[in-house]
Design a protein around this motif. Structure first.
Motif, PDB file in Angstrom:
ATOM      1  N   TYR A   1     112.167  50.273  -3.482  1.00 25.56           N
ATOM      2  CA  TYR A   1     111.097  50.138  -2.461  1.00 25.56           C
ATOM      3  C   TYR A   1     111.591  51.198  -1.201  1.00 25.56           C
ATOM      4  CZ  TYR A   1     107.315  49.896   0.873  1.00 25.56           C
ATOM      5  OH  TYR A   1     106.167  50.001   1.736  1.00 25.56           O
TER       6      TYR A   1
ATOM      7  N   GLU B   1     110.865  55.160  -0.565  1.00 21.23           N
ATOM      8  CA  GLU B   1     110.394  55.552   0.754  1.00 21.23           C
ATOM      9  C   GLU B   1     111.331  56.678   1.572  1.00 21.23           C
ATOM     10  OE1 GLU B   1     107.762  54.400   2.790  1.00 21.23           O
ATOM     11  OE2 GLU B   1     106.887  54.117   0.870  1.00 21.23           O
TER      12      GLU B   1
ATOM     13  N   GLU C   1      98.473  50.218  -8.048  1.00 22.36           N
ATOM     14  CA  GLU C   1      98.008  50.236  -6.659  1.00 22.36           C
ATOM     15  C   GLU C   1      99.143  49.232  -6.033  1.00 22.36           C
ATOM     16  OE1 GLU C   1      94.169  49.242  -5.734  1.00 22.36           O
ATOM     17  OE2 GLU C   1      93.279  50.869  -6.684  1.00 22.36           O
ATOM     18  N   LYS C   2      99.462  49.378  -4.727  1.00 20.43           N
ATOM     19  CA  LYS C   2     100.522  48.512  -4.114  1.00 20.43           C
ATOM     20  C   LYS C   2     100.007  47.235  -3.941  1.00 20.43           C
ATOM     21  CE  LYS C   2     103.315  48.515  -0.126  1.00 20.43           C
ATOM     22  NZ  LYS C   2     103.370  49.406   1.319  1.00 20.43           N
ATOM     23  N   THR C   3     100.686  46.002  -4.236  1.00 23.77           N
ATOM     24  CA  THR C   3     100.312  44.719  -4.141  1.00 23.77           C
ATOM     25  C   THR C   3      98.979  44.288  -5.154  1.00 23.77           C
ATOM     26  OG1 THR C   3      99.018  45.019  -2.165  1.00 23.77           O
ATOM     27  CG2 THR C   3     101.444  44.632  -1.852  1.00 23.77           C
TER      28      THR C   3
ATOM     29  N   MET D   1     104.176  44.749  -7.312  1.00 25.15           N
ATOM     30  CA  MET D   1     105.131  45.861  -6.545  1.00 25.15           C
ATOM     31  C   MET D   1     105.530  46.518  -7.895  1.00 25.15           C
ATOM     32  SD  MET D   1     104.581  45.833  -3.608  1.00 25.15           S
ATOM     33  CE  MET D   1     106.004  47.070  -2.918  1.00 25.15           C
TER      34      MET D   1
ATOM     35  N   TYR E   1     103.720  49.665  -9.196  1.00 26.80           N
ATOM     36  CA  TYR E   1     103.508  50.423  -7.883  1.00 26.80           C
ATOM     37  C   TYR E   1     104.948  51.289  -8.126  1.00 26.80           C
ATOM     38  CZ  TYR E   1     103.641  51.916  -3.013  1.00 26.80           C
ATOM     39  OH  TYR E   1     103.801  52.608  -2.135  1.00 26.80           O
ATOM     40  N   LEU E   2     105.920  50.609  -7.885  1.00 21.44           N
ATOM     41  CA  LEU E   2     107.289  51.291  -7.731  1.00 21.44           C
ATOM     42  C   LEU E   2     107.713  52.158  -8.837  1.00 21.44           C
ATOM     43  CD1 LEU E   2     109.313  48.263  -6.202  1.00 21.44           C
ATOM     44  CD2 LEU E   2     108.911  50.401  -4.991  1.00 21.44           C
TER      45      LEU E   2
ATOM     46  N   LYS F   1     105.790  55.300  -8.272  1.00 15.41           N
ATOM     47  CA  LYS F   1     106.241  56.034  -7.087  1.00 15.41           C
ATOM     48  C   LYS F   1     107.612  56.847  -7.586  1.00 15.41           C
ATOM     49  CE  LYS F   1     106.187  55.489  -2.346  1.00 15.41           C
ATOM     50  NZ  LYS F   1     106.479  54.903  -1.323  1.00 15.41           N
TER      51      LYS F   1
END
Lengths: 221, 342
Positions: free
Chosen positions: B170, B174, B279-281, B297, B300-301, B304
């Motif tokens: 994560y 970021e 989607e996140k969470t 997560m 989502y990760l 990303k």
């Protein structure tokens, strides 16, 4: 007996690692003083070094370069830094393998074994009693007789052969098989072992592999 | 800016000019100046005002219109100060100088926050590496003291390690600077690492792992790919069926890409949940029902990281039947990177 030097500043990890490697039949030295590691290595002449990157007073990557300049000892980097860049850097400095923490202990042992085998003479003939083992061809040879082993059977047989001094657990065999991209299940392992037994019996080695109930297997000398 | 707007803006000035003109007329009348002279003076006065206004109008129109035009075209509006020509009139100078000041103070503030988040990220990463030490130590201790009886403890440690990996990636995803290194990676080695990581759970739950056609190399960061595949396999294990569960891993090579397909015959994902899984969470029906709580997560990760690496991830599923995750890796993806900060 092969000597392994652990260069690791986390005392708990170092002593557990020492215990594990000693159980696996190695002579193990741990590092207490990190200021003149090169001199220590020259004196001790280990067969293999397990080297951490985050060290007091120095850095594993720098140390790796220094060792490489003067000695030709196989080195496995063992570190919690798990980025591709760190691994590429270490390998370019001449590390033989790169393992990230936390690691599966059985896999660490396998990788240590692999690096040591690579650095020892690999074209030396391997024997089990008077049976010549030729892993490249997947063959066990006794004078004129030959038995052909499948890839899985050969992996199992070699692992038992290299670890003749101790009881080999099913988990170890399984790990070695999976490490060689053979993702078999429990039943298949049982089948493979009994087939291997049958083949050994065929060539005159009845009961070469003994089952220790609840513990594992052992290949008799 | 157009004529109408300008005249409306200057109406107060025109009112004053008209009043002054009336006063001048009255004065001329009082001094009994003759008609011709009055007309001449009036003309000079009016022409003077018109020229004045015209010059002012065209200077300002040129500046403000180009200002507005540039602003519209800019994606990052604050960069306008880099594009402005130095205006020749006072208001324009005040405006541009103020803009410089405002921009500068904003950038300083942003930099402050940037360095704060950077510090924080660095600390988190350092912290994760520190936590991995006791985890490693515990795993070794379990191994040294009768591993067969400690399987449950080991399982929990593996879980802990997986959560650590999630936060690590994560933070990495970021990061504005790119933390990855793309090189030729052997797919079978990555799969083997993931398989070994999950070996105990797969064997315990009697999930068969069937791997074929993966002796290709792909352009990626092996650690990132390993993390992503691990998340997918982790889901497959979590949401497996009771009867004859299996996971199939296959790769398919096409012209400009290699697809890695991870198929399981597990619980699947409902059609209503499917569009939201990245989607996140987000935890769908399965995530809430499962005995091991889902963090929402993992995928989502994956998405990303895929975006950052220029890969594609796609999930096809039928509830109660199967889930199929496809990760597409392009052979030459230098032009497909998504550097957008979101």
């Amino acid at each position: 007996m092969q000597k392994i030097k652990i260069i690791e500043d986390d005392l708990s990890i170092a002593s557990e690692l020492k215990e594990m490697l000693e159980n696996a039949g190695y002579i193990v030295g741990i590092t207490e003083d990190f200021s003149n590691i090169l001199d220590q290595l020259k004196k001790e002449k280990p067969n293999l070094i397990l080297l951490d990157i985050n060290l007091p007073k120095t850095n594993g990557e720098i140390l790796l370069q220094q060792i490489r300049k003067e000695m030709n000892i196989p080195i496995i980097m063992v570190t919690s830094k798990n980025s591709e860049a760190d691994e590429v850097l270490s390998m370019s400095y001449g590390a033989d393998d790169y393992i990230t923490k936390p690691y599966n202990p059985t896999i660490l042992l396998l990788r240590i074994g692999a690096v040591l085998n690579r650095s020892n003479k690999t074209n030396e003939k391997k024997f089990y009693r008077d049976l010549e083992v030729i892993p490249q061809k997947g063959v066990l040879k006794k004078e004129q007789d030959e038995i052909i082993l499948t890839k899985n059977e050969m992996i199992i047989f070699l692992y038992l052969l290299y670890n003749q001094h101790k009881i080999v657990t099913r988990d170890e065999l399984m790990t070695d098989l999976w490490n060689n991209n053979e993702y078999i299940n429990d039943n298949a392992l049982t089948v493979n072992i009994s087939r291997l037994r049958a083949k050994l019996k065929e060539i005159g080695y009845q009961d070469a592999i003994e089952t220790r109930k609840g513990q594992g297997y052992i290949l008799h000398e | 800016m157009n004529e109408k707007e300008y005249i409306k803006d200057k109406s107060w000035l025109l009112v004053i000019e008209i009043i002054i003109y009336i006063i001048i007329l009255l004065i001329l009348l009082a001094f009994k100046v003759n008609k011709e002279a009055t007309i001449a003076i009036s003309l000079v006065y009016m022409i003077g005002i018109i020229i004045e206004l015209l010059i002012d109008y065209y200077i300002k129109k040129a500046f403000y219109n180009s200002f507005k035009e540039k602003l519209e075209k800019l994606d990052q509006k604050y960069l306008i100060t880099e594009l402005l020509d130095e205006p020749s009139f006072l208001e324009g100078k005040i405006l541009t100088n103020s803009l410089y000041e405002i921009d500068k103070s904003m950038i300083e503030r942003i930099n402050k926050y940037k360095s704060r988040t950077q510090d924080f990220k660095e600390y988190v990463e350092l912290w994760i590496h520190e936590v991995k030490l006791p985890v490693s130590s515990l795993i070794l201790m379990l191994h040294n003291r009768n591993p067969e009886q400690n399987k449950k403890l080991l399982e929990q440690l593996t879980r802990l390690d997986n959560y650590l990996e999630q936060i690590l990636y994560y933070v990495r995803s970021e990061n504005a600077e790119n933390d990855y290194l793309i090189k030729e990676v052997s797919l079978s080695k990555v799969i083997s690492n993931v398989a070994l990581k999950n070996k105990d759970l797969l064997l315990e739950k009697k999930i068969d792992l069937i791997v074929s056609d993966i002796s290709v190399s792909v352009l990626t960061d092996s650690k990132w790919l390993e993390f992503m595949i691990n998340q997918v396999i982790d889901n497959s294990i979590k949401y497996c069926k009771k009867q004859r569960p299996y996971i199939k891993i296959v790769s398919k090579e096409e012209n400009d890409k290699i697809s890695l397909i991870i198929y399981d015959n597990g619980l699947g994902i409902s059609t209503s949940d499917l569009p939201r899984i990245f989607e996140k969470t987000f935890t769908g029906n399965n995530g809430r029902k499962s005995s091991i709580k889902s963090t929402g997560m993992g995928l989502y990760l994956c998405k990303k990281l895929c975006n950052k690496l220029g890969h594609k991830i796609q999930v096809i599923s039928e509830e109660g039947k199967y889930t199929k995750v496809i990760i597409t890796i392009y052979k030459n993806n230098f032009y497909k990177f998504d550097d957008k900060e979101d």
